[in-house]
Design a protein around this motif. Structure first.
Motif, PDB file in Angstrom:
ATOM      1  N   UNK A 103      18.341   7.867  26.351  1.00 44.84           N
ATOM      2  CA  UNK A 103      18.085   9.032  27.025  1.00 44.84           C
ATOM      3  C   UNK A 103      17.820  10.241  25.757  1.00 44.84           C
ATOM      4  N   UNK A 104      17.203   9.782  24.606  1.00 46.63           N
ATOM      5  CA  UNK A 104      16.924  10.847  23.711  1.00 46.63           C
ATOM      6  C   UNK A 104      15.442  10.716  23.332  1.00 46.63           C
ATOM      7  N   UNK A 105      14.734   9.637  24.078  1.00 47.19           N
ATOM      8  CA  UNK A 105      13.422   9.239  23.879  1.00 47.19           C
ATOM      9  C   UNK A 105      13.097   8.470  22.807  1.00 47.19           C
ATOM     10  N   UNK A 106      14.245   7.892  22.073  1.00 45.85           N
ATOM     11  CA  UNK A 106      14.017   6.876  20.930  1.00 45.85           C
ATOM     12  C   UNK A 106      13.118   5.614  21.418  1.00 45.85           C
ATOM     13  N   UNK A 107      13.569   4.953  22.530  1.00 44.13           N
ATOM     14  CA  UNK A 107      12.667   3.870  22.867  1.00 44.13           C
ATOM     15  C   UNK A 107      11.188   4.343  23.114  1.00 44.13           C
ATOM     16  N   UNK A 108      10.765   5.313  23.830  1.00 47.76           N
ATOM     17  CA  UNK A 108       9.387   5.656  23.546  1.00 47.76           C
ATOM     18  C   UNK A 108       8.902   5.963  22.312  1.00 47.76           C
ATOM     19  N   UNK A 109       9.646   6.582  21.294  1.00 48.54           N
ATOM     20  CA  UNK A 109       9.114   6.779  20.051  1.00 48.54           C
ATOM     21  C   UNK A 109       9.074   5.139  19.475  1.00 48.54           C
ATOM     22  N   UNK A 110       9.842   4.293  19.550  1.00 46.16           N
ATOM     23  CA  UNK A 110       9.770   2.923  18.923  1.00 46.16           C
ATOM     24  C   UNK A 110       8.344   2.292  19.666  1.00 46.16           C
ATOM     25  N   UNK A 111       8.278   2.351  20.748  1.00 47.02           N
ATOM     26  CA  UNK A 111       7.013   1.886  21.444  1.00 47.02           C
ATOM     27  C   UNK A 111       5.782   2.389  20.905  1.00 47.02           C
ATOM     28  N   UNK A 112       5.664   3.814  20.737  1.00 49.55           N
ATOM     29  CA  UNK A 112       4.494   4.365  20.136  1.00 49.55           C
ATOM     30  C   UNK A 112       4.408   3.823  18.821  1.00 49.55           C
ATOM     31  N   UNK A 113       5.524   3.809  17.913  1.00 48.80           N
ATOM     32  CA  UNK A 113       5.288   3.379  16.743  1.00 48.80           C
ATOM     33  C   UNK A 113       4.825   1.851  16.404  1.00 48.80           C
ATOM     34  N   UNK A 114       5.266   1.072  17.379  1.00 44.75           N
ATOM     35  CA  UNK A 114       4.784  -0.472  17.404  1.00 44.75           C
ATOM     36  C   UNK A 114       3.238  -0.735  17.718  1.00 44.75           C
ATOM     37  N   UNK A 115       3.039   0.430  18.918  1.00 44.99           N
ATOM     38  CA  UNK A 115       1.411   0.624  19.173  1.00 44.99           C
ATOM     39  C   UNK A 115       0.416   0.825  18.031  1.00 44.99           C
ATOM     40  N   UNK A 116       1.225   1.945  17.341  1.00 45.70           N
ATOM     41  CA  UNK A 116       0.216   2.391  16.173  1.00 45.70           C
ATOM     42  C   UNK A 116       0.220   1.177  15.128  1.00 45.70           C
ATOM     43  N   UNK A 117       1.295   0.647  14.789  1.00 47.18           N
ATOM     44  CA  UNK A 117       1.364  -0.575  13.835  1.00 47.18           C
ATOM     45  C   UNK A 117       0.548  -1.563  14.335  1.00 47.18           C
ATOM     46  N   UNK A 118       0.552  -1.858  15.361  1.00 48.64           N
ATOM     47  CA  UNK A 118      -0.193  -2.993  15.963  1.00 48.64           C
ATOM     48  C   UNK A 118      -1.848  -2.543  15.822  1.00 48.64           C
ATOM     49  N   UNK A 119      -2.264  -1.582  16.350  1.00 48.92           N
ATOM     50  CA  UNK A 119      -3.333  -1.140  16.066  1.00 48.92           C
ATOM     51  C   UNK A 119      -4.025  -1.449  14.583  1.00 48.92           C
ATOM     52  N   UNK A 120      -3.289  -0.805  13.548  1.00 47.50           N
ATOM     53  CA  UNK A 120      -3.339  -0.860  12.014  1.00 47.50           C
ATOM     54  C   UNK A 120      -3.539  -2.239  11.774  1.00 47.50           C
ATOM     55  N   UNK A 121      -2.877  -3.293  12.427  1.00 49.47           N
ATOM     56  CA  UNK A 121      -2.958  -4.627  12.138  1.00 49.47           C
ATOM     57  C   UNK A 121      -3.925  -5.287  12.789  1.00 49.47           C
ATOM     58  N   UNK A 122      -4.663  -4.661  13.647  1.00 51.05           N
ATOM     59  CA  UNK A 122      -6.073  -5.168  14.215  1.00 51.05           C
ATOM     60  C   UNK A 122      -5.492  -5.771  15.606  1.00 51.05           C
ATOM     61  N   UNK A 123      -4.645  -5.484  16.297  1.00 49.63           N
ATOM     62  CA  UNK A 123      -4.290  -6.109  17.622  1.00 49.63           C
ATOM     63  C   UNK A 123      -4.608  -5.147  18.565  1.00 49.63           C
ATOM     64  N   UNK A 124      -5.673  -5.575  19.671  1.00 51.79           N
ATOM     65  CA  UNK A 124      -6.163  -4.827  20.460  1.00 51.79           C
ATOM     66  C   UNK A 124      -5.589  -4.887  22.136  1.00 51.79           C
ATOM     67  N   UNK A 125      -4.911  -5.985  22.214  1.00 52.45           N
ATOM     68  CA  UNK A 125      -4.258  -6.419  23.539  1.00 52.45           C
ATOM     69  C   UNK A 125      -2.735  -6.755  23.089  1.00 52.45           C
ATOM     70  N   UNK A 126      -2.009  -5.814  23.753  1.00 54.95           N
ATOM     71  CA  UNK A 126      -0.470  -6.159  23.754  1.00 54.95           C
ATOM     72  C   UNK A 126       0.035  -6.465  25.145  1.00 54.95           C
ATOM     73  N   UNK A 127       1.110  -7.220  25.037  1.00 57.54           N
ATOM     74  CA  UNK A 127       1.711  -7.733  26.379  1.00 57.54           C
ATOM     75  C   UNK A 127       3.126  -7.708  25.984  1.00 57.54           C
ATOM     76  N   UNK A 128       3.786  -7.610  27.224  1.00 59.72           N
ATOM     77  CA  UNK A 128       5.439  -7.608  27.062  1.00 59.72           C
ATOM     78  C   UNK A 128       5.673  -7.916  28.621  1.00 59.72           C
ATOM     79  N   UNK A 129       7.005  -8.240  28.419  1.00 62.94           N
ATOM     80  CA  UNK A 129       7.752  -8.687  29.908  1.00 62.94           C
ATOM     81  C   UNK A 129       9.049  -7.685  29.916  1.00 62.94           C
ATOM     82  N   UNK A 130       9.214  -7.317  31.236  1.00 66.67           N
ATOM     83  CA  UNK A 130      10.351  -6.546  31.561  1.00 66.67           C
ATOM     84  C   UNK A 130      11.140  -7.047  32.788  1.00 66.67           C
TER      85      UNK A 130
END
Length: 147
Positions: A103-130
């Protein structure tokens, strides 16, 4: 307001971090999160799972954690696709936020961080399931992921 520090784990993961990750996973399972485990989950089993998944991951895998004063409060992983014709794709997995940080926005913060790290690593398509209708699905939709 709790301050979180985000960082990338290095492999091999320190025993203290494995213990903290195990307790985080147990908290998620105990709260009913859909993270591939059933309660009751022991600390030993959770620690062994974390040790195995980090030690055997693709060298390009990314493990992020969020720390607060009590230890690891959240985590998310990125695993490169196994298929040789998909070097641009990776899977996001095990976004877990401890109940004390929800409830403090930590999940969204982690997702933004993994998206940024993925981009820096050259990944352009990310998938997940929920789990349909779960908190994770609502979070992913809220931050702009496409169903």
């Amino acid at each position: 307001m709790t301050v979180y520090t985000l960082e990338r784990l290095t492999v091999p993961v320190a025993e203290t971090d494995l213990e903290s990750l195990a307790r985080l996973l147990i908290d998620a399972v105990d709260s009913g999160a859909a993270v591939s485990f059933l309660a009751p989950l022991t600390v030993d089993r959770a620690r062994d799972w974390w040790r195995h998944v980090t030690a055997t991951a693709d060298p390009r895998a990314i493990f992020l954690v969020a720390r607060d004063d009590e230890g690891i409060a959240g985590t998310v992983q990125l695993h490169p696709a196994w298929a040789p014709n998909q070097p641009h794709r990776a899977d996001v997995a095990k976004l877990i936020v401890h109940r004390r940080g929800q409830g403090a926005g930590l999940g969204a913060e982690l997702m933004r961080a993994i998206e940024a790290a993925a981009g820096k690593a050259g990944f352009r398509l990310l998938t997940l399931d929920a789990k349909r209708g779960g908190a994770a699905e609502r979070l992913y939709r809220r931050i702009g992921w496409t169903h």
